[in-house]
Scaffold this motif. Structure first.
Motif, PDB file in Angstrom:
ATOM      1  N   ILE A  65       0.837  -1.201   0.000  1.00  0.00           N
ATOM      2  CA  ILE A  65       0.000   0.000   0.000  1.00  0.00           C
ATOM      3  C   ILE A  65       0.873   1.251   0.000  1.00  0.00           C
ATOM      4  O   ILE A  65       0.664   2.181  -0.793  1.00  0.00           O
ATOM      5  N   LEU A  66       1.877   1.289   0.886  1.00  0.00           N
ATOM      6  CA  LEU A  66       2.754   2.458   0.963  1.00  0.00           C
ATOM      7  C   LEU A  66       3.585   2.614  -0.306  1.00  0.00           C
ATOM      8  O   LEU A  66       3.803   3.731  -0.785  1.00  0.00           O
ATOM      9  N   PHE A  67       4.062   1.496  -0.865  1.00  0.00           N
ATOM     10  CA  PHE A  67       4.828   1.560  -2.104  1.00  0.00           C
ATOM     11  C   PHE A  67       4.005   2.162  -3.224  1.00  0.00           C
ATOM     12  O   PHE A  67       4.464   3.038  -3.957  1.00  0.00           O
ATOM     13  N   ARG A  68       2.756   1.675  -3.374  1.00  0.00           N
ATOM     14  CA  ARG A  68       1.895   2.199  -4.443  1.00  0.00           C
ATOM     15  C   ARG A  68       1.549   3.659  -4.194  1.00  0.00           C
ATOM     16  O   ARG A  68       1.429   4.443  -5.125  1.00  0.00           O
ATOM     17  N   MET A  69       1.361   4.043  -2.940  1.00  0.00           N
ATOM     18  CA  MET A  69       0.963   5.409  -2.626  1.00  0.00           C
ATOM     19  C   MET A  69       2.079   6.410  -2.940  1.00  0.00           C
ATOM     20  O   MET A  69       1.826   7.480  -3.499  1.00  0.00           O
ATOM     21  N   PHE A  70       3.319   6.061  -2.607  1.00  0.00           N
ATOM     22  CA  PHE A  70       4.424   7.001  -2.772  1.00  0.00           C
ATOM     23  C   PHE A  70       5.196   6.802  -4.071  1.00  0.00           C
ATOM     24  O   PHE A  70       6.199   7.469  -4.301  1.00  0.00           O
ATOM     25  N   SER A  71       4.741   5.913  -4.934  1.00  0.00           N
ATOM     26  CA  SER A  71       5.437   5.633  -6.179  1.00  0.00           C
ATOM     27  C   SER A  71       5.350   6.825  -7.133  1.00  0.00           C
ATOM     28  O   SER A  71       4.325   7.478  -7.263  1.00  0.00           O
ATOM     29  N   LYS A  72       6.466   7.087  -7.805  1.00  0.00           N
ATOM     30  CA  LYS A  72       6.489   8.150  -8.812  1.00  0.00           C
ATOM     31  C   LYS A  72       6.306   7.593 -10.220  1.00  0.00           C
ATOM     32  O   LYS A  72       6.225   8.361 -11.169  1.00  0.00           O
ATOM     33  N   ASN A  73       6.237   6.268 -10.368  1.00  0.00           N
ATOM     34  CA  ASN A  73       6.009   5.649 -11.662  1.00  0.00           C
ATOM     35  C   ASN A  73       4.498   5.621 -11.918  1.00  0.00           C
ATOM     36  O   ASN A  73       3.827   4.601 -11.763  1.00  0.00           O
ATOM     37  N   LEU A  74       3.966   6.768 -12.295  1.00  0.00           N
ATOM     38  CA  LEU A  74       2.517   6.925 -12.421  1.00  0.00           C
ATOM     39  C   LEU A  74       1.937   6.030 -13.505  1.00  0.00           C
ATOM     40  O   LEU A  74       0.827   5.516 -13.347  1.00  0.00           O
ATOM     41  N   TYR A  75       2.666   5.835 -14.597  1.00  0.00           N
ATOM     42  CA  TYR A  75       2.142   5.014 -15.693  1.00  0.00           C
ATOM     43  C   TYR A  75       1.857   3.591 -15.225  1.00  0.00           C
ATOM     44  O   TYR A  75       0.788   3.045 -15.489  1.00  0.00           O
ATOM     45  N   LYS A  76       2.811   2.983 -14.514  1.00  0.00           N
ATOM     46  CA  LYS A  76       2.627   1.600 -14.030  1.00  0.00           C
ATOM     47  C   LYS A  76       1.483   1.519 -13.022  1.00  0.00           C
ATOM     48  O   LYS A  76       0.667   0.593 -13.054  1.00  0.00           O
ATOM     49  N   ARG A  77       1.422   2.476 -12.081  1.00  0.00           N
ATOM     50  CA  ARG A  77       0.380   2.433 -11.050  1.00  0.00           C
ATOM     51  C   ARG A  77      -1.004   2.653 -11.671  1.00  0.00           C
ATOM     52  O   ARG A  77      -1.979   2.023 -11.267  1.00  0.00           O
ATOM     53  N   GLN A  78      -1.098   3.531 -12.666  1.00  0.00           N
ATOM     54  CA  GLN A  78      -2.388   3.744 -13.317  1.00  0.00           C
ATOM     55  C   GLN A  78      -2.794   2.519 -14.135  1.00  0.00           C
ATOM     56  O   GLN A  78      -3.977   2.184 -14.204  1.00  0.00           O
ATOM     57  N   GLU A  79      -1.810   1.839 -14.717  1.00  0.00           N
ATOM     58  CA  GLU A  79      -2.099   0.607 -15.464  1.00  0.00           C
ATOM     59  C   GLU A  79      -2.623  -0.478 -14.520  1.00  0.00           C
ATOM     60  O   GLU A  79      -3.601  -1.170 -14.830  1.00  0.00           O
ATOM     61  N   GLU A  80      -1.995  -0.616 -13.341  1.00  0.00           N
ATOM     62  CA  GLU A  80      -2.468  -1.587 -12.339  1.00  0.00           C
ATOM     63  C   GLU A  80      -3.886  -1.246 -11.897  1.00  0.00           C
ATOM     64  O   GLU A  80      -4.737  -2.127 -11.769  1.00  0.00           O
TER      65      GLU A  80
END
Length: 143
Positions: A65-80
């Motif tokens: 949860i914390l990794f996804r929240m603070f991640s700067k790789n927006l493309y990957k997180r939006q794809e997930e």
């Protein structure tokens, strides 16, 4: 400018360009809360092995949860998040469609074996052969 306003501005500057909380993170957080409540109940009932299993699952879930929240790789997180939303929408849509089909007493519904299309036929026609409108397969059924 007050202390709380300064802290809020600092947090906003820190979170700029980061993923933050999206729908997948909210679902993971609800899963975390459920596991935490389960662990609490298991501990109160003195079922130690399920409590330890819940505790072992809580830490990696919180890290995710914390990794996804603070991640700067927006493309990957939006794809997930998009993949999660597509799956959730499919489950929700199937459930609401099944409820509507169950409430419909004037028609009988059949699923095509080859393409999984749902075919609607009026009730009371006896034994019929249904031709799937999508793939053309034949379905023998009694209405």
């Amino acid at each position: 400018m007050g202390v709380f306003q300064k802290a809020g501005n600092a947090l906003a500057r820190f979170m700029y360009g980061r993923n933050g909380m999206d729908q997948l993170n909210r679902a993971l957080l609800w899963g975390y809360v459920g596991l935490f409540l389960g662990q609490t109940v298991f501990t109160l009932v003195k079922l130690w092995i399920p409590a330890l299993i819940c505790e072992a699952l809580l830490w990696p879930l919180m890290v995710l949860i914390l990794f996804r929240m603070f991640s700067k790789n927006l493309y990957k997180r939006q794809e997930e998040n998009t993949k999660f939303l597509n799956r959730a929408w499919k489950v929700k849509n199937q459930h609401s469609g099944a409820r509507a089909r169950h409430a419909d007493k004037e028609h009988k519904y059949f699923t095509c074996k080859s393409c999984k299309t749902i075919c609607r036929v009026p009730v009371g026609k006896g034994r019929i052969i249904i031709t799937c409108p999508k793939c053309g397969a034949k379905i023998q059924a009694k209405t």
